[in-house]
Structure formats: C-alpha cells, structure tokens
Design a protein around this motif. Sequence first.
Motif, PDB file in Angstrom:
ATOM      1  N   LEU A 512       0.844  -1.196   0.000  1.00  0.00           N
ATOM      2  CA  LEU A 512       0.000   0.000   0.000  1.00  0.00           C
ATOM      3  C   LEU A 512       0.878   1.244   0.000  1.00  0.00           C
ATOM      4  N   ARG A 513       0.437   2.245  -0.711  1.00  0.00           N
ATOM      5  CA  ARG A 513       1.097   3.538  -0.734  1.00  0.00           C
ATOM      6  C   ARG A 513       0.019   4.613  -0.761  1.00  0.00           C
ATOM      7  N   GLU A 514       0.441   5.881  -0.743  1.00  0.00           N
ATOM      8  CA  GLU A 514      -0.540   6.962  -0.846  1.00  0.00           C
ATOM      9  C   GLU A 514      -1.328   6.816  -2.150  1.00  0.00           C
ATOM     10  N   THR A 515      -2.623   7.099  -2.073  1.00  0.00           N
ATOM     11  CA  THR A 515      -3.604   7.023  -3.170  1.00  0.00           C
ATOM     12  C   THR A 515      -4.092   5.601  -3.425  1.00  0.00           C
ATOM     13  N   SER A 516      -3.606   4.582  -2.675  1.00  0.00           N
ATOM     14  CA  SER A 516      -4.174   3.237  -2.825  1.00  0.00           C
ATOM     15  C   SER A 516      -5.625   3.233  -2.355  1.00  0.00           C
ATOM     16  N   ILE A 517      -6.462   2.390  -2.986  1.00  0.00           N
ATOM     17  CA  ILE A 517      -7.880   2.261  -2.615  1.00  0.00           C
ATOM     18  C   ILE A 517      -8.035   1.014  -1.767  1.00  0.00           C
ATOM     19  N   VAL A 518      -8.630   1.145  -0.587  1.00  0.00           N
ATOM     20  CA  VAL A 518      -8.765   0.012   0.335  1.00  0.00           C
ATOM     21  C   VAL A 518     -10.171  -0.023   0.911  1.00  0.00           C
ATOM     22  N   THR A 519     -10.504  -1.172   1.482  1.00  0.00           N
ATOM     23  CA  THR A 519     -11.732  -1.314   2.254  1.00  0.00           C
ATOM     24  C   THR A 519     -11.364  -1.748   3.660  1.00  0.00           C
ATOM     25  N   ILE A 520     -12.134  -1.305   4.645  1.00  0.00           N
ATOM     26  CA  ILE A 520     -11.840  -1.603   6.047  1.00  0.00           C
ATOM     27  C   ILE A 520     -12.520  -2.907   6.425  1.00  0.00           C
ATOM     28  N   ARG A 567      -6.203  -0.790  -7.866  1.00  0.00           N
ATOM     29  CA  ARG A 567      -4.884  -0.193  -7.990  1.00  0.00           C
ATOM     30  C   ARG A 567      -4.921   1.261  -7.564  1.00  0.00           C
ATOM     31  N   SER A 568      -3.779   1.740  -7.135  1.00  0.00           N
ATOM     32  CA  SER A 568      -3.699   3.131  -6.696  1.00  0.00           C
ATOM     33  C   SER A 568      -3.799   4.055  -7.887  1.00  0.00           C
ATOM     34  N   MET A 569      -4.044   5.320  -7.608  1.00  0.00           N
ATOM     35  CA  MET A 569      -4.176   6.325  -8.659  1.00  0.00           C
ATOM     36  C   MET A 569      -2.850   6.560  -9.376  1.00  0.00           C
ATOM     37  N   ALA A 570      -1.742   6.228  -8.746  1.00  0.00           N
ATOM     38  CA  ALA A 570      -0.430   6.313  -9.389  1.00  0.00           C
ATOM     39  C   ALA A 570       0.142   4.909  -9.453  1.00  0.00           C
ATOM     40  N   THR A 571       0.964   4.621 -10.433  1.00  0.00           N
ATOM     41  CA  THR A 571       1.503   3.285 -10.612  1.00  0.00           C
ATOM     42  C   THR A 571       2.390   2.923  -9.442  1.00  0.00           C
TER      43      THR A 571
END
Length: 588
Positions: A512-520, A567-571
């Motif tokens: 995971l990095r900044e801008t990753s999409i996750v669910t709790i 996937r995150s907004m950035a590669t």
Amino acid sequence: FFLSFFLSFFLVRAPVCQGVVSRAQPTILDKVFVIKVVGTNKENEAVLSLMSKMRHLSLKGKCSVRSVFANASRGSVYLESPNEIDARTLVQGIKLLKGYTMKMVPVGDLTSVLAVKSARERAGAVSPGKWVRLKRLPAYKGDVARVVAVTQGGTSAVVQIEPRLDYAAIEEEYNLAPDERAEARKGLKAKAKLRPPPPQKPFDYTWFSGSSASSEVQRSKFPHGASMADWPDANETFYLFEGGYYLNGFLYKEVAIESTLDTGNVVPTIEQVHRFLKPAKGQAAFGGEYDEDEPSQLVEDERALTVEVEKATKAIALDASLKGVGFQRGDQVRVSRGDNAGLVGAVKTVDAIQRIVRVEILNLVGQQVLAGKELEYSALDLVKHILVGAHVKVVEGLFAGETGAVVKVDPDTNQAFVFTDLAPREIEVRLSDLQESAEIAQGLNELGGYVLYDLLNVDATVAGIVVAVGREELTVLDTFGATRNLKPQQVRGSLNRQSGSARAFDAESNSLRETSIVTILSGHLKATAENTVKRIYKASLFLYSKDRPENAGIVVARARDVRQVGRSMATDAPLSDSMQMLSGGKGG
C-alpha cells in the motif's frame, strides 16, 4: 565636502527676492526624472554619488541638471533637468542606479513629489503609549507592540515588543567555532524562512548565562536614552544581544514610523495589556524581576490601558457602523432606543444614502397591535435580532468566516457568544457582525505553513493529519484516532515527504502507498466501501472517504485491518526482492 558643495552650487545660484513669495505651479517646461535605486535604503548614497558627478561635469560646462533629491518614496531618486540627454549622461556609470528605469514624472505629480511633510505629519497619531502593529521587521511582522518614545523629530519611535528568540538555533550557532558561525548562520536563516516564527517568549538571561552564547550578552544603556525625557526607562541598563536591547523580558527597538509601524485601529487583548504592564512591587516581570525600589504604578497603568482598549474598541465599532448600514432585506432587527425600543421586525427596504431602514413588525408576544405594520427607523437605532440556538456566520471582524451556534446573547452590549463549528471554542462577536446561515465553515487554507491533510510530527512517537485549519490552531487527528488542537509552534514539522515514500502491507500482504484504494475489514467502519490512503505513518493509515462528513473525511486504521480493492491512482513501484519475500512471494 558635500555640505560646502551644496551651499556653493545651490544656494549661490538661487535668486534672492525680498518680500516676494512665488506661487508658480509646475508647467510642462519643468522636467523631473525618476530613477530606481539598486538595493534598499540606498537613496541618500545614490544622491551623493550623483551630486559628486554633477559637480565634476559642471566644472566642464557639460551638465544642465539643476538638482538631485530623494523624497519619502523608497527606492527612487529624482533629477531636475531641462535636457533629458544630460540627465541620462549623469546617471550613466553609477552602479547604485538602474538607468534603464529612468522616466519623466507627469506634470500633475510634480507637486506631490516635492511635497515635504512636517515632523508632526510624519509621526501622525503615534505618541508614547500608542498601540501599533509591526509591518516590516523579520519574525515580528504582524505583532502588536507599544510605543514608549518618539524620536528623530517624529520620524522614528522606540517600541516595546514581545521577543521571538529561537533558543535552539542560538545554541546550535554558538556551539560552533567562531570561524564557522558565519556560514552556519546563513543556513539557519534559510531554515528559519521555511518555518513559522518562534513563539513569543520573554528574554531569559538565566538561560543565556548557562549557554555557549553567554559571552554575547552585554549590559548597555539604550542609545540616546538620556535625550528621551518622556520614557521613564530610558536610563535603565539593558541586556544587549545581537543588536537588540532587552529589559524586563521585552525587546526595545528604534524603528522608522512610516515604513515599519501600522497605527490603524490596533486593539490589544486584555492579556497583552497585562503582559506589557510593569508588575507590582516584588512580582516577576515578563521574564524577570522589576526593580523593587521603584514605586509601582500597576493599578493606575492597568486602569488607564484598559480604558484605552475600551475606547479603541468603541472607535472601531463606530467606524464600522458609519461605513455601511449593515442590514439587508430579510434580516431580523430589534429597535435599541427610542419610544419603540424592544420591538422586533424584519427588514423590508434599506436606504443606504439616508441610512433609513423600513421594518415590518413581526407578530410576537407583546407587539401584536403593531404586527404587520411597516415603520421607518434610522440604522443607528437598530441592532440585529438573533435568538439563542440560531446557526450563524460571522461576516465581519476578527472572526470573519467562522460559523457556529449562538449560545448566549447580551442585549446590553449587543454581543453574542458563538460556539464554533470548526473548533470547539466559544467566541464573542458583535451582533452587527453576524448573519443567520446554514453554511458550515471549512476553515482557512493555510496556517503557519501547514495546510489541510498535511501529516505532522506531533511528538516523538505520534503523528497526526490536519483535518481543519483555524485562525489560531490546527485541528489534528492523531494515530490513536483522537483530535488535538495545536498551534503551529507546537508542531515538530511536516512528515509529508516520509509519507510519500512509505509503504505498508494490508491483510493480504499487498503493498500500500498513498492514493491506494482500500476497504476496512473490522471495526465500526467496516461497511465503508472505498477509502483512499491519504497518508502513511509506520503501520497506521489515514484514510479518506468523500462520503464521510466528520474530520474532513479522514479516519485512522491499522494497515493489517484493511484490504486493497483496486490499484492506486499512481503506478505502484515494484517491490524489491526482500519486500517480496516479506509479503510471501518468491524471491528472485
């Protein structure tokens, strides 16, 4: 040399006319040119350079320039000459001047260019005891100060300031060898520009006596203090450190009135009034002890300054009321004086020129007889009528832009107490500065260099993300899920760069990095479908959801309690071999 040249060149050439006063106005034949000066406070030096060259050319008969002078406008000098070519020749080769900026002053502006202000006009309303605001001093811009003496014929003043010394930077600088300090000082100044100014603290000689900078603090009299009869402390012995004079914890500095002080409607708080006062006999001053042998004037000074604050506040309120009517159609108002005092109505029309407001009386208890009638009142006889519990927005004054609920109204002073939406605090506002509104304030854009969603270093083991920016404090959601209100000076710095390069692993060991999409996956936010990773601090994630109204859409979750759903907004950057092994993959 220059004085003798001035007398011989200008005074000898001036015609002597006894009993005749010339009232001629500038014409198109009077040519004055203005040139920009390189650097600051170099106007007088540039004028002297021009006069020296002018004398040299005049001896050869090659100069038609009549005069050179500088006025109150900073960064410019003026030349009077009937010949533009001679003026450009005079300017050419003088490094202090930007010759390419030379242009002719319009005839209509010549009178103001040559206008001379008297000492009284330059000082304006500045006098000992006046509250002012600093405009130019580094680190002190915007601070409230108090004038203790007016000097230099009204052009300068000695002001009393609450110091902003960076003790950590001082210790770091003076721990170095003397030959290394000059280079280190440049680096410290560059760092200081990127940080908010140090907090206001009294000058602490005890700290200096135990530090490596103790030899830099000296005892000295204030320059020209003996000539300042209106300043009782002028003959005291001050602490002198890096050009600043300190007494009773305060910094005293002589500054130019026109360029450094703002005297318009400066009203100190009661706390500032008490801090600037001398203490009673035997009590500690602002960072030290005052001379016990000097008679105390605490009570008299406190009463006088409190009265001064009240007068200034009333003057500002009166000035604001004269600038505009302050009412608009639909506002509920109450008659504050006259035979109909106490009546409540709604504004129908406003005559801003005559300052007349037409009001329709409301059908309330005690005024049913007049209900529905339209009456005209002077705007000065009306105040806004806002009930306890109403949601309002502050449209004018110190707290402009704040929203909240009215918790108390004082009809005697026409003040309302508002519990704000942005931060849990109570503010006191004039009724004339309020307007009923359903809007909820979103906060300011920036405070002390920090903006919304910045990741901050709260203390050694705790980080937090900015969820609201107030006028004086930042609301921060920390890694434990608690909110804190912090002043910029309490923050240890930004962690945005570390968060941008940080990685965390979810419940399935996905990176995971900044801008990753996750669910709790657990907790009371388990049902939230999409969350964007806004910031990362160690194993904690600050997640954003546009459907979440509280805390600007931010919650805190452990990385192992979430799962990546897209996937995150950035590669994502590829994992190294060691990271793949930690996440359960096969190593190279």
